[in-house]
Write a protein that holds these residues in place. Structure first.
Motif, PDB file in Angstrom:
ATOM      1  N   GLY A 132     -26.581 -27.291-125.340  1.00 24.23           N
ATOM      2  CA  GLY A 132     -27.530 -28.399-125.441  1.00 24.23           C
ATOM      3  C   GLY A 132     -27.009 -29.699-124.856  1.00 24.23           C
ATOM      4  N   GLY A 133     -26.021 -29.602-123.979  1.00 23.99           N
ATOM      5  CA  GLY A 133     -25.404 -30.798-123.436  1.00 23.99           C
ATOM      6  C   GLY A 133     -26.120 -31.420-122.259  1.00 23.99           C
ATOM      7  N   ALA A 134     -27.183 -30.783-121.795  1.00 22.52           N
ATOM      8  CA  ALA A 134     -27.921 -31.330-120.662  1.00 22.52           C
ATOM      9  C   ALA A 134     -29.391 -31.013-120.840  1.00 22.52           C
ATOM     10  N   ASP A 135     -30.209 -31.695-120.099  1.00 25.71           N
ATOM     11  CA  ASP A 135     -31.650 -31.503-120.144  1.00 25.71           C
ATOM     12  C   ASP A 135     -31.989 -30.079-119.699  1.00 25.71           C
ATOM     13  N   SER A 136     -32.536 -29.307-120.610  1.00 26.99           N
ATOM     14  CA  SER A 136     -32.868 -27.911-120.335  1.00 26.99           C
ATOM     15  C   SER A 136     -33.851 -27.781-119.179  1.00 26.99           C
ATOM     16  N   THR A 137     -34.767 -28.724-119.064  1.00 28.40           N
ATOM     17  CA  THR A 137     -35.727 -28.696-117.962  1.00 28.40           C
ATOM     18  C   THR A 137     -35.028 -28.884-116.625  1.00 28.40           C
ATOM     19  N   ALA A 138     -34.058 -29.780-116.569  1.00 28.96           N
ATOM     20  CA  ALA A 138     -33.310 -30.009-115.327  1.00 28.96           C
ATOM     21  C   ALA A 138     -32.494 -28.773-114.954  1.00 28.96           C
ATOM     22  N   ILE A 139     -31.925 -28.116-115.947  1.00 29.09           N
ATOM     23  CA  ILE A 139     -31.167 -26.897-115.691  1.00 29.09           C
ATOM     24  C   ILE A 139     -32.089 -25.822-115.118  1.00 29.09           C
ATOM     25  N   SER A 140     -33.219 -25.625-115.748  1.00 31.45           N
ATOM     26  CA  SER A 140     -34.191 -24.628-115.279  1.00 31.45           C
ATOM     27  C   SER A 140     -34.703 -24.956-113.891  1.00 31.45           C
ATOM     28  N   ARG A 141     -34.963 -26.221-113.643  1.00 30.84           N
ATOM     29  CA  ARG A 141     -35.459 -26.642-112.324  1.00 30.84           C
ATOM     30  C   ARG A 141     -34.420 -26.339-111.246  1.00 30.84           C
ATOM     31  N   PHE A 142     -33.155 -26.667-111.522  1.00 35.62           N
ATOM     32  CA  PHE A 142     -32.115 -26.382-110.537  1.00 35.62           C
ATOM     33  C   PHE A 142     -32.014 -24.883-110.298  1.00 35.62           C
ATOM     34  N   ALA A 143     -31.982 -24.089-111.370  1.00 33.04           N
ATOM     35  CA  ALA A 143     -31.854 -22.634-111.223  1.00 33.04           C
ATOM     36  C   ALA A 143     -33.008 -22.069-110.411  1.00 33.04           C
ATOM     37  N   ALA A 144     -34.218 -22.559-110.652  1.00 38.14           N
ATOM     38  CA  ALA A 144     -35.381 -22.078-109.903  1.00 38.14           C
ATOM     39  C   ALA A 144     -35.289 -22.488-108.433  1.00 38.14           C
ATOM     40  N   GLN A 145     -34.931 -23.736-108.167  1.00 36.39           N
ATOM     41  CA  GLN A 145     -34.811 -24.212-106.781  1.00 36.39           C
ATOM     42  C   GLN A 145     -33.710 -23.464-106.029  1.00 36.39           C
ATOM     43  N   ALA A 146     -32.655 -23.130-106.739  1.00 32.80           N
ATOM     44  CA  ALA A 146     -31.531 -22.440-106.107  1.00 32.80           C
ATOM     45  C   ALA A 146     -31.792 -20.949-105.976  1.00 32.80           C
ATOM     46  N   GLY A 147     -32.837 -20.446-106.642  1.00 35.31           N
ATOM     47  CA  GLY A 147     -33.160 -19.025-106.555  1.00 35.31           C
ATOM     48  C   GLY A 147     -32.173 -18.153-107.312  1.00 35.31           C
ATOM     49  N   ILE A 148     -31.627 -18.677-108.391  1.00 35.38           N
ATOM     50  CA  ILE A 148     -30.647 -17.928-109.167  1.00 35.38           C
ATOM     51  C   ILE A 148     -31.386 -16.852-109.973  1.00 35.38           C
ATOM     52  N   ALA A 149     -31.097 -15.613-109.637  1.00 38.24           N
ATOM     53  CA  ALA A 149     -31.759 -14.480-110.271  1.00 38.24           C
ATOM     54  C   ALA A 149     -31.272 -14.292-111.700  1.00 38.24           C
TER      55      ALA A 149
END
Length: 153
Positions: A132-149
């Motif tokens: 919970g140390g970072a904004d979960s939405t920002a983490i998800s957004r980065f993972a989606a943009q990066a295409g992390i499967a």
């Protein structure tokens, strides 16, 4: 350089440092380049120095080794990208969660395919979300943009 990282991962800090000193000594006598299929030179050794510090559980040392340095563009993209992955990993370990995504974003800009498949990126994002140390939405957004499967959004 590889021997240094392997020794560090085996918990052999003194041996890892010995290998790094040897690599640094040799690298000082050659230009950065591709030798027998492996990038080697002063910049490559510096990037491995950061990795080595992380593998020896010394994130502050890793960040100190990286401070104020930008990998030159003539280094292979994957090697430059890995430098920023390690910076992000070090930032996470010392609790600077807001800086992790910045480092990963730079790494992604340099070599998107490298980040998409990098297990330590996925592991760090997962750990960051779990603590919970970072904004979960920002983490998800980065993972989606990066295409992390296989990353749960």
């Amino acid at each position: 350089m590889r021997a240094a990282v392997t020794a560090a991962r085996a918990g052999l800090a003194d041996r890892a440092q010995d290998h790094l000193v040897e690599a640094r000594t040799v690298a000082a006598r050659v230009e950065e380049g591709i030798y027998h299929g492996t990038a080697f030179g002063p910049g490559s050794v510096r990037i491995h120095e950061v990795t080595l510090a992380l593998d020896l559980d010394a994130p502050e040392v890793a960040l100190a080794a990286a401070a104020g340095w930008v990998p030159p563009r003539h280094l292979p993209a994957e090697r430059r990208s890995h430098f920023y992955v390690d910076i992000g990993r070090a930032q996470f370990r010392i609790g600077r969660h807001e800086a992790v995504l910045d480092a990963f974003d730079i790494a992604h800009t340099i070599a998107p395919e490298h980040i998409r498949a990098h297990p330590q990126v996925k592991e760090t994002l997962t750990d960051m979300r779990a603590c919970g140390g970072a904004d979960s939405t920002a983490i998800s957004r980065f993972a989606a943009q990066a295409g992390i499967a296989d990353f749960s959004y």
